[in-house]
Design an enzyme around this catalytic site. Structure first.
Site, PDB file in Angstrom:
ATOM      1  N   SER A   1       0.824  -1.222   0.000  1.00 18.01           N
ATOM      2  CA  SER A   1       0.000   0.000   0.000  1.00 18.01           C
ATOM      3  C   SER A   1       0.853   1.266   0.000  1.00 18.01           C
ATOM      4  CB  SER A   1      -0.963   0.000   1.188  1.00 18.01           C
ATOM      5  OG  SER A   1      -0.267  -0.153   2.399  1.00 18.01           O
TER       6      SER A   1
ATOM      7  N   HIS B   1      -2.444  -8.603   2.377  1.00 17.54           N
ATOM      8  CA  HIS B   1      -1.989  -7.357   3.036  1.00 17.54           C
ATOM      9  C   HIS B   1      -3.045  -6.963   4.083  1.00 17.54           C
ATOM     10  CE1 HIS B   1       0.239  -3.753   3.565  1.00 17.54           C
ATOM     11  NE2 HIS B   1      -0.138  -3.063   2.505  1.00 17.54           N
TER      12      HIS B   1
ATOM     13  N   HIS C   1       5.503 -12.732   7.372  1.00 21.14           N
ATOM     14  CA  HIS C   1       5.745 -11.324   7.017  1.00 21.14           C
ATOM     15  C   HIS C   1       6.903 -11.246   6.031  1.00 21.14           C
ATOM     16  CE1 HIS C   1       6.305  -6.974   7.443  1.00 21.14           C
ATOM     17  NE2 HIS C   1       5.033  -6.984   7.810  1.00 21.14           N
TER      18      HIS C   1
ATOM     19  N   ARG D   1       3.730  -5.219  17.075  1.00 22.87           N
ATOM     20  CA  ARG D   1       2.363  -4.656  17.086  1.00 22.87           C
ATOM     21  C   ARG D   1       1.386  -5.710  17.606  1.00 22.87           C
ATOM     22  NH1 ARG D   1       2.032  -3.022  10.876  1.00 22.87           N
ATOM     23  NH2 ARG D   1       2.808  -5.172  10.818  1.00 22.87           N
TER      24      ARG D   1
ATOM     25  N   ASP E   1      -2.162  -8.547  12.178  1.00 23.77           N
ATOM     26  CA  ASP E   1      -3.536  -8.905  11.822  1.00 23.77           C
ATOM     27  C   ASP E   1      -4.052 -10.134  12.575  1.00 23.77           C
ATOM     28  OD1 ASP E   1      -3.725  -6.832   9.914  1.00 23.77           O
ATOM     29  OD2 ASP E   1      -2.527  -8.026   8.534  1.00 23.77           O
TER      30      ASP E   1
HETATM   31  N1  AMX Z   1       0.568 -19.755   5.797  1.00 21.20           N
HETATM   32  C1  AMX Z   1       0.934 -20.673   4.849  1.00 21.20           C
HETATM   33  N2  AMX Z   1       1.972 -20.491   4.027  1.00 21.20           N
HETATM   34  C2  AMX Z   1       2.695 -19.381   4.191  1.00 21.20           C
HETATM   35  C3  AMX Z   1       2.409 -18.425   5.162  1.00 21.20           C
HETATM   36  C4  AMX Z   1       1.280 -18.639   5.981  1.00 21.20           C
HETATM   37  N3  AMX Z   1       0.884 -17.746   6.887  1.00 21.20           N
HETATM   38  N4  AMX Z   1       3.306 -17.408   5.083  1.00 21.20           N
HETATM   39  C5  AMX Z   1       4.148 -17.742   4.072  1.00 21.20           C
HETATM   40  N5  AMX Z   1       3.762 -18.932   3.537  1.00 21.20           N
HETATM   41  C6  AMX Z   1       4.343 -19.607   2.369  1.00 21.20           C
HETATM   42  C7  AMX Z   1       4.170 -18.719   1.149  1.00 21.20           C
HETATM   43  O1  AMX Z   1       2.867 -18.854   0.598  1.00 21.20           O
HETATM   44  C8  AMX Z   1       5.261 -19.197   0.257  1.00 21.20           C
HETATM   45  O2  AMX Z   1       4.871 -20.397  -0.366  1.00 21.20           O
HETATM   46  P1  AMX Z   1       5.077 -20.624  -1.946  1.00 21.20           P
HETATM   47  O3  AMX Z   1       6.497 -20.210  -2.230  1.00 21.20           O
HETATM   48  O4  AMX Z   1       4.813 -22.052  -2.136  1.00 21.20           O
HETATM   49  O5  AMX Z   1       4.094 -19.716  -2.611  1.00 21.20           O
HETATM   50  C9  AMX Z   1       6.364 -19.552   1.241  1.00 21.20           C
HETATM   51  O6  AMX Z   1       5.735 -19.718   2.519  1.00 21.20           O
HETATM   52  C10 AMX Z   1       7.418 -18.466   1.361  1.00 21.20           C
HETATM   53  O7  AMX Z   1       6.808 -17.234   1.628  1.00 21.20           O
HETATM   54  P2  AMX Z   1       7.532 -16.156   2.585  1.00 21.20           P
HETATM   55  O8  AMX Z   1       8.818 -15.772   1.913  1.00 21.20           O
HETATM   56  O9  AMX Z   1       7.602 -16.670   3.958  1.00 21.20           O
HETATM   57  O10 AMX Z   1       6.493 -14.964   2.617  1.00 21.20           O
HETATM   58  P3  AMX Z   1       6.306 -13.751   1.581  1.00 21.20           P
HETATM   59  O11 AMX Z   1       7.254 -12.670   1.940  1.00 21.20           O
HETATM   60  O12 AMX Z   1       6.278 -14.219   0.167  1.00 21.20           O
HETATM   61  O13 AMX Z   1       4.802 -13.295   1.929  1.00 21.20           O
HETATM   62  C11 AMX Z   1       3.023 -12.823   3.444  1.00 21.20           C
HETATM   63  C12 AMX Z   1       4.520 -12.654   3.151  1.00 21.20           C
HETATM   64  C13 AMX Z   1       2.638 -11.954   4.607  1.00 21.20           C
HETATM   65  C14 AMX Z   1       2.215 -12.379   2.203  1.00 21.20           C
HETATM   66  C15 AMX Z   1       2.749 -14.331   3.757  1.00 21.20           C
HETATM   67  O14 AMX Z   1       3.449 -14.699   4.922  1.00 21.20           O
HETATM   68  C16 AMX Z   1       1.270 -14.646   3.912  1.00 21.20           C
HETATM   69  O15 AMX Z   1       0.588 -14.924   2.917  1.00 21.20           O
HETATM   70  N6  AMX Z   1       0.724 -14.566   5.198  1.00 21.20           N
HETATM   71  C17 AMX Z   1      -0.685 -14.745   5.438  1.00 21.20           C
HETATM   72  C18 AMX Z   1      -1.456 -13.488   5.079  1.00 21.20           C
HETATM   73  C19 AMX Z   1      -1.176 -12.361   6.078  1.00 21.20           C
HETATM   74  O16 AMX Z   1      -1.177 -12.548   7.268  1.00 21.20           O
HETATM   75  N7  AMX Z   1      -0.970 -11.135   5.530  1.00 21.20           N
HETATM   76  C20 AMX Z   1      -0.776  -9.947   6.358  1.00 21.20           C
HETATM   77  C21 AMX Z   1       0.668  -9.443   6.359  1.00 21.20           C
HETATM   78  C22 AMX Z   1       0.794  -8.181   7.149  1.00 21.20           C
HETATM   79  C23 AMX Z   1       0.080  -7.061   6.464  1.00 21.20           C
HETATM   80  O17 AMX Z   1       0.478  -6.623   5.400  1.00 21.20           O
HETATM   81  N8  AMX Z   1      -1.001  -6.586   7.010  1.00 21.20           N
END
Ligand code: AMX
Length: 428
Positions: A233, A263, A309, A318, A366
């Site tokens: 964002s 996000h 994250h 947080r 979150d």
């Molecule tokens: N549950 C299951 N799998 C997860 C995971 C979770 N909470 N977090 C990461 N992974 C997986 C990814 O999907 C990815 O798998 P892939 O390569 O097979 O697609 C692998 O682990 C590696 O990802 P990463 O390097 O750890 O994370 P990233 O930097 O690519 O993405 C984030 C970060 C937040 C999008 C991811 O951890 C996620 O999807 N979390 C759940 C959604 C969430 O809580 N979002 C809020 C984030 C904070 C915010 O912006 N408000």
């Protein structure tokens, strides 16, 4: 707004001097490398932006100026906006000036009320919020003065600060109107010039009169205000503003990114996730039951919302700040109990998931925020990301004011094709 302008100007001169020195001595120095996996992996960990409003340390969390979360979490959102822009907390006179400016600018344009009422009830509150902001774009003083001899490039930041205050002052009323009119089908409650932002918001939402509810909103608005420059964002908002699209366009664009489930929408998704657990396992699930539930979600290819994250490598401070709040004010909330059990269970599962591929198995903000809002009676969870956005616009505005003040150019990284990449790698 003289004091705020003076302080931003002071900061801009210090930061501008530092940038001039860095460029003079190191313009061609290399500060990092780009690996192919970063190029193809969402630019993760690639240092490619300078953002002076805040910084996220992977192991310590968010810093605004030199202040860490425990050092600023007790402040008002208004003070945080000051800190983001000016790099210092306001003294009493500076705060009084800011409060006066906010009150003077808080009235919504008349059309806003019928605009909110006219939108389809099924529309997501984030869509409304973004549209409400965009609908005021024609009022941008940046836009109105751009290209006139009176507005020089050196003043872009001042016009953007002017727009930012006009926008921010109206946001709590807009957010509350979305909740009352669009989600509850009720009449709005008036803004009170006697109250600060969080108390106003608590009053205008009209769902809970407990003192701790406005304290929760204060904490919520403070903790979500900014998270450096590379998140979806903030980056979107900054890119849009770097084309000199005014802050209304930029804030609306940033919020559209915040609306995604990876996000900001994650806080809504987390609450739904907990409700799903309670629907299936009852209001007091055991940790064994939760473990089985989580494993099943992962086996079905779903992410566990609220965990992971892109930058942090610890439990999000947080999250910890909200947990402290929950332990103090609503320790017996059934949702909070489940949040705690998830915290006990999920990191251990994610550590081993996909061969240890999850970079951060710990909770982000979150994972808990929605459960606290629900406890206090904000049950329309589509609204949670609006609250997140209301806070995050503080950061969007401050980032753009500073970037324009520092004369940062339009953002335009280079992209390449597979063919370019293959050719390049073959030559190495
Ligand atoms: N549950 C299951 N799998 C997860 C995971 C979770 N909470 N977090 C990461 N992974 C997986 C990814 O999907 C990815 O798998 P892939 O390569 O097979 O697609 C692998 O682990 C590696 O990802 P990463 O390097 O750890 O994370 P990233 O930097 O690519 O993405 C984030 C970060 C937040 C999008 C991811 O951890 C996620 O999807 N979390 C759940 C959604 C969430 O809580 N979002 C809020 C984030 C904070 C915010 O912006 N408000």
């Amino acid at each position: 707004m003289e004091l705020l302008k003076k302080n931003v100007n002071k900061r801009k001169e210090i930061l501008g001097g530092e940038i001039a020195d860095i460029l003079k001595n190191h313009a061609d120095t290399t500060v990092g490398e780009i690996k192919v996996k970063q190029l193809l992996g969402g630019m993760r960990g690639m240092t490619s932006l300078v953002c002076n409003t805040s910084f996220v340390d992977p192991y310590k969390g968010l810093f605004i100026s030199e202040y860490s979360i425990p050092e600023f979490e007790d402040r008002l959102p208004e003070e945080i906006f000051y800190l983001l822009c000016a790099g210092k907390f306001p003294d009493d006179d500076e705060m009084a000036e800011l409060r006066e400016e906010i009150n003077a600018r808080s009235k919504l344009p008349k059309f806003m009320w019928s605009f909110i009422r006219s939108l389809p009830k099924k529309m997501h509150p984030m869509t409304l919020f973004s549209m409400c902001i965009l609908s005021m774009e024609g009022r941008s003083v940046f836009k109105q003065n751009y290209g006139t001899p009176e507005m020089t490039k050196a003043q872009y930041w001042e016009y953007t600060l002017e727009d930012s205050l006009n926008l921010l002052s109206k946001l709590p009323t807009i957010a509350a109107a979305i909740y009352r009119i669009h989600l509850l089908g009720k009449q709005p409650i008036d803004y009170s010039p006697r109250l600060d932002w969080s108390n106003n918001l608590a009053q205008m939402l009209g769902v809970n009169s407990e003192r701790s509810f406005s304290e929760l909103l204060r904490l919520y608005l403070v903790l979500h205000c900014d998270h450096e420059g590379g998140n979806v964002s903030a980056f979107t908002s900054r890119v849009v503003n770097s084309a000199l699209s005014n802050i209304y366009y930029a804030a609306s664009a940033g919020l559209n990114g915040l609306a995604g489930p990876l996000h900001g929408l994650a806080n809504q998704v987390c609450l739904q996730f907990i409700q799903g657990i309670h629907a299936q396992l009852g209001d007091s699930p055991t940790t064994d039951d939760i473990t089985a539930y989580i494993n099943n979600e992962l086996e079905n290819g779903r992410v566990i919302p609220g965990y992971g994250h892109a930058v942090l490598r610890i439990t999000d401070p947080r999250f910890s700040a909200f947990m402290e709040f929950g332990n103090k004010y609503c320790p017996n909330s059934a949702y909070l109990q489940t949040v705690k059990k998830l915290y006990y269970v999920v990191p251990n599962i994610l550590k081993d998931y996909k061969g240890g591929k999850v970079a951060n198995p710990y909770p982000n903000v979150d994972a808990i925020s929605g459960s606290l809002l629900y406890h206090y009676g904000i049950k329309k969870y589509g609204f949670y990301t609006v609250l997140f956005g209301l806070s995050r616009v503080l950061g969007f505005c401050a980032q753009s004011v500073l970037a324009l003040g520092l004369n940062q150019p339009i953002i335009r990284p280079k992209s390449v094709t597979n063919k370019w990449l293959k050719d390049k790698l073959e030559k190495q």
